[in-house]
Enzyme design. Sequence first.
Site, mmCIF file in Angstrom:
data_model
loop_
_atom_site.group_PDB
_atom_site.id
_atom_site.type_symbol
_atom_site.label_atom_id
_atom_site.label_comp_id
_atom_site.label_asym_id
_atom_site.label_seq_id
_atom_site.Cartn_x
_atom_site.Cartn_y
_atom_site.Cartn_z
ATOM 1 N N VAL A 14 0.815 -1.215 0.000
ATOM 2 C CA VAL A 14 0.000 0.000 0.000
ATOM 3 C C VAL A 14 0.852 1.268 0.000
ATOM 4 C CG1 VAL A 14 -2.002 -1.095 1.079
ATOM 5 C CG2 VAL A 14 -0.274 0.000 2.532
ATOM 6 N N LYS A 34 10.089 -7.486 -5.718
ATOM 7 C CA LYS A 34 10.956 -8.667 -5.658
ATOM 8 C C LYS A 34 10.280 -9.926 -6.207
ATOM 9 C CE LYS A 34 14.321 -10.331 -2.255
ATOM 10 N NZ LYS A 34 14.667 -10.317 -0.807
ATOM 11 N N GLN A 46 -5.388 -8.472 7.865
ATOM 12 C CA GLN A 46 -6.752 -8.952 8.090
ATOM 13 C C GLN A 46 -7.635 -7.936 8.802
ATOM 14 O OE1 GLN A 46 -6.498 -12.647 10.249
ATOM 15 N NE2 GLN A 46 -5.532 -13.741 8.569
ATOM 16 N N GLY A 47 -7.159 -7.452 9.950
ATOM 17 C CA GLY A 47 -8.031 -6.742 10.879
ATOM 18 C C GLY A 47 -8.746 -5.534 10.340
ATOM 19 N N GLU A 111 -10.217 -3.590 18.433
ATOM 20 C CA GLU A 111 -9.174 -4.591 18.621
ATOM 21 C C GLU A 111 -8.433 -4.311 19.924
ATOM 22 O OE1 GLU A 111 -6.732 -4.873 15.157
ATOM 23 O OE2 GLU A 111 -8.398 -5.377 13.843
ATOM 24 N N ASP A 230 16.032 -6.020 2.873
ATOM 25 C CA ASP A 230 17.124 -5.639 1.972
ATOM 26 C C ASP A 230 17.466 -4.155 2.070
ATOM 27 O OD1 ASP A 230 16.707 -8.233 1.218
ATOM 28 O OD2 ASP A 230 15.967 -7.787 -0.794
ATOM 29 N N HIS A 251 3.229 -11.193 16.987
ATOM 30 C CA HIS A 251 1.768 -11.283 17.096
ATOM 31 C C HIS A 251 1.416 -12.471 17.990
ATOM 32 C CE1 HIS A 251 -2.475 -11.376 16.146
ATOM 33 N NE2 HIS A 251 -2.341 -10.231 15.514
ATOM 34 N N ARG A 292 -0.396 -6.114 22.322
ATOM 35 C CA ARG A 292 0.110 -7.374 21.765
ATOM 36 C C ARG A 292 1.308 -7.939 22.510
ATOM 37 N NH1 ARG A 292 -0.386 -6.058 15.252
ATOM 38 N NH2 ARG A 292 -2.643 -6.323 15.148
ATOM 39 N N HIS A 353 5.782 -10.687 13.526
ATOM 40 C CA HIS A 353 4.691 -10.115 12.732
ATOM 41 C C HIS A 353 5.025 -8.766 12.102
ATOM 42 C CE1 HIS A 353 0.681 -9.245 11.375
ATOM 43 N NE2 HIS A 353 0.505 -8.253 12.225
ATOM 44 N N GLU A 377 6.568 -0.228 6.225
ATOM 45 C CA GLU A 377 7.273 -0.960 7.273
ATOM 46 C C GLU A 377 8.790 -0.815 7.168
ATOM 47 O OE1 GLU A 377 6.969 -5.405 9.361
ATOM 48 O OE2 GLU A 377 5.783 -4.919 7.579
ATOM 49 N N ARG A 388 3.480 -1.645 18.076
ATOM 50 C CA ARG A 388 2.419 -1.069 17.252
ATOM 51 C C ARG A 388 1.024 -1.379 17.792
ATOM 52 N NH1 ARG A 388 -0.633 -3.037 13.026
ATOM 53 N NH2 ARG A 388 0.562 -4.977 12.876
ATOM 54 N N LEU A 394 -1.661 -0.012 8.299
ATOM 55 C CA LEU A 394 -2.137 0.423 6.985
ATOM 56 C C LEU A 394 -2.298 1.940 6.950
ATOM 57 C CD1 LEU A 394 -4.824 -2.328 6.243
ATOM 58 C CD2 LEU A 394 -2.636 -2.041 5.070
#
Length: 419
Positions: A14, A34, A46-47, A111, A230, A251, A292, A353, A377, A388, A394
């Site tokens: 994204v 890559k 997912q969330g 969450e 990388d 996670h 988490r 994660h 990231e 996080r 996202l």
Amino acid sequence: MRIKTDVVIVGTGVAGMFSALKLPRDKKIVIITKEDMRSSDSFLAQGGICVLRDENDYDSYFEDTMKAGHYENRKESVDIMIRGSRDIINDLVGYGVDFKMDGDDFAYTREGAHSRPRILYHEDITGKEISEKLLQQVLKLENVTILEYTTMQDILVENGKCTGLKAVSAEANRTRLEAMEAEEAVKTQEEIQPGGEIQVEIYAQDTILASGGIGGRYEHSTNYPHLTGDALDIAKKHNVRLEHLDYVQIHPTTLYSKKPGRRFLISESVRGEGAVLYNSKKERFVNELLPRDVVTNAIREEMKKEGTDHVWLSMENIDKDTILNHFPNIYQRCLEEGYDVTKECIPVVPAQHYFMGGIWVDSDSKTSMDQLYAVGETSCNGVHGANRLASNSLLESLVFAKRAAKAISAEKKSATGAA
């Protein structure tokens, strides 16, 4: 082989896609990735994606993010992300992203470590929904060329400025690369052997690193294995500033398996909707909605105490319709592994994660090297601190990708003397 462009972007998640969409249409853009263009962790999220619901939510959202990050977050970055969230959601809806609705308003879920529901979602494949819609928009752009199976090997540096990158590309890209080279009337310096990989130098005014995380360096990770950090190695080689390389998020709940390979994530939204964690005696041992790292530590302690390889996650408190409608992908994947989550517990275990550290960037996603940007990231803008908050990734990627594009656009205006 040598080609020229205005901007080269590394990565089709994204962050990379949004950067391309927000850059001026008169800029020629080359995006390399890559693997294939959909093998990005953004497609796996997912969330959901956080958003500031209203002004009354600002203080609690800010505090939730800071608390989850152990107050090591950069406050300015957190503020920028939260304040920019509504515009990002409007952008996404404009690109066709389909969020779950509750009448005329968005449906919000909650969450772990969130004090209230503020997360938008599309079933349990929000990342795929956003990423695919952004990719489709990018594929429509005549000023963008995507090169799959092309691996960055180094950046090009001249007088302390980044002037592009070196990469190795698959033979399948030869025809396209030759056409790009011919367009710029640049002659290849050495003969390329047929059937081999193609060494390519991509010269650009600006370079954006959006190459994802470091999960490929771990035995157990939710990340794609080709994401091996990388950009970090290359940045270190050129003394580009790095930050918090030890800030790695585990996670707490991935589907336990003895099979090798990437671990399947059981979204935090499941616990947000009421799923509980049990030990082997079916005893709860932790508040499932804590941050988490706290939940992860509790699971590890329980596994150590009991001498087990996993603990159990139960969705008994979630009605079947919610499971089938909100978590269809999780339901189906668990079924394939032999577990019916509407009837039984599933074994879960912590796995690597997310990477909160990375290449240091300022609030406009600029690195310590001129003409070099980092987003997603790969970067560290300080939003996440040491840990996080769920569903901030996202949003953070999109907000700061947009700022990178805006900064590059401003550079162009400055260079041309435009107002």
